[in-house]
Write an enzyme that holds these catalytic residues in place. Structure first.
Site, PDB file in Angstrom:
ATOM      1  N   ILE A  53      -4.215   2.614  -0.253  1.00 38.64           N
ATOM      2  CA  ILE A  53      -4.193   1.510  -1.614  1.00 38.64           C
ATOM      3  C   ILE A  53      -3.024   0.855  -1.743  1.00 38.64           C
ATOM      4  O   ILE A  53      -1.735   1.513  -1.649  1.00 38.64           O
ATOM      5  CB  ILE A  53      -5.212   2.516  -2.848  1.00 38.64           C
ATOM      6  CG1 ILE A  53      -4.479   3.580  -2.654  1.00 38.64           C
ATOM      7  CG2 ILE A  53      -6.708   2.947  -1.913  1.00 38.64           C
ATOM      8  CD1 ILE A  53      -5.139   3.918  -4.194  1.00 38.64           C
ATOM      9  N   THR A  82       1.085  -1.350  -0.017  1.00 34.60           N
ATOM     10  CA  THR A  82       0.110   0.113   0.172  1.00 34.60           C
ATOM     11  C   THR A  82       0.845   1.516   0.071  1.00 34.60           C
ATOM     12  O   THR A  82       2.364   1.364   0.463  1.00 34.60           O
ATOM     13  CB  THR A  82      -0.819   0.296   0.487  1.00 34.60           C
ATOM     14  OG1 THR A  82      -0.161   0.330   2.228  1.00 34.60           O
ATOM     15  CG2 THR A  82      -2.175  -1.298   1.153  1.00 34.60           C
ATOM     16  N   ASP A  83       0.695   1.949  -0.251  1.00 30.38           N
ATOM     17  CA  ASP A  83       0.880   3.642  -0.754  1.00 30.38           C
ATOM     18  C   ASP A  83       0.507   4.693   0.646  1.00 30.38           C
ATOM     19  O   ASP A  83      -0.376   4.221   1.955  1.00 30.38           O
ATOM     20  CB  ASP A  83       0.872   4.867  -1.860  1.00 30.38           C
ATOM     21  CG  ASP A  83      -1.444   5.073  -1.838  1.00 30.38           C
ATOM     22  OD1 ASP A  83      -1.340   4.434  -0.945  1.00 30.38           O
ATOM     23  OD2 ASP A  83      -1.141   5.394  -3.485  1.00 30.38           O
ATOM     24  N   GLN A  84       0.340   5.647   0.802  1.00 28.78           N
ATOM     25  CA  GLN A  84       0.112   6.568   2.000  1.00 28.78           C
ATOM     26  C   GLN A  84      -1.301   6.435   1.921  1.00 28.78           C
ATOM     27  O   GLN A  84      -1.378   6.934   3.168  1.00 28.78           O
ATOM     28  CB  GLN A  84       1.098   8.031   2.080  1.00 28.78           C
ATOM     29  CG  GLN A  84       1.030   9.001   2.943  1.00 28.78           C
ATOM     30  CD  GLN A  84       1.812  10.065   3.329  1.00 28.78           C
ATOM     31  OE1 GLN A  84       1.937  10.221   1.999  1.00 28.78           O
ATOM     32  NE2 GLN A  84       2.255  10.705   4.496  1.00 28.78           N
TER      33      GLN A  84
END
Length: 137
Positions: free
Chosen positions: A18, A13-15
């Site tokens: 997602i 995931t990213d910040q």
């Protein structure tokens, strides 16, 4: 057509929480490797026979986000085969979100003999070419 199932991992995931866009490409590679294994053509076999298989192009179009711990299904299919290269297509579905289409992509590959000489797939790898053609059945 081959199907590969996996679960989205937290580290992917990213910040925003997602799945980071780069991971979809990795998922397509995982699915391609598994499809080749199921066809009886693991990459190790090609390497043992003196072939390498570079990626010539890769493309991914993002439709809907996938989040941590969601289950996805990746469909792999033959889009095109020529004498020297072939293109696989991918459809990534989010099984946790009503099987919605999350991404579509493609990757184009060729085979080279060690030393860099291109391989004519239809002549030097005819069994593999036939197996690829069956991906559309």
């Amino acid at each position: 057509m081959f199907e590969y199932n996996r679960t989205a991992k937290y580290h992917e995931t990213d910040q925003m929480g997602i799945i980071h866009h780069s991971n979809y490409i990795k998922w397509m590679e995982e699915a391609r490797i598994e499809a080749m294994n199921q066809m009886g053509y693991p990459y190790r076999r090609f390497e043992e026979e003196g072939f390498i298989s570079p990626v010539l192009a890769v493309n991914c179009e993002y439709k809907k986000s996938v989040c941590f711990d969601e289950k996805v299904k990746i469909k792999v299919f033959l889009k095109e085969i020529g004498r020297v290269k072939f293109t696989l297509g991918y459809e990534i579905y989010n099984l946790s979100q009503d099987n919605r289409l999350s991404a579509v992509g493609s990757s184009t590959h060729c085979f080279l003999k060690k030393g860099g000489r291109p391989v004519l797939i239809d002549k030097e790898m005819s069994e593999f070419a036939a197996a690829l053609q069956k991906m559309n059945v």
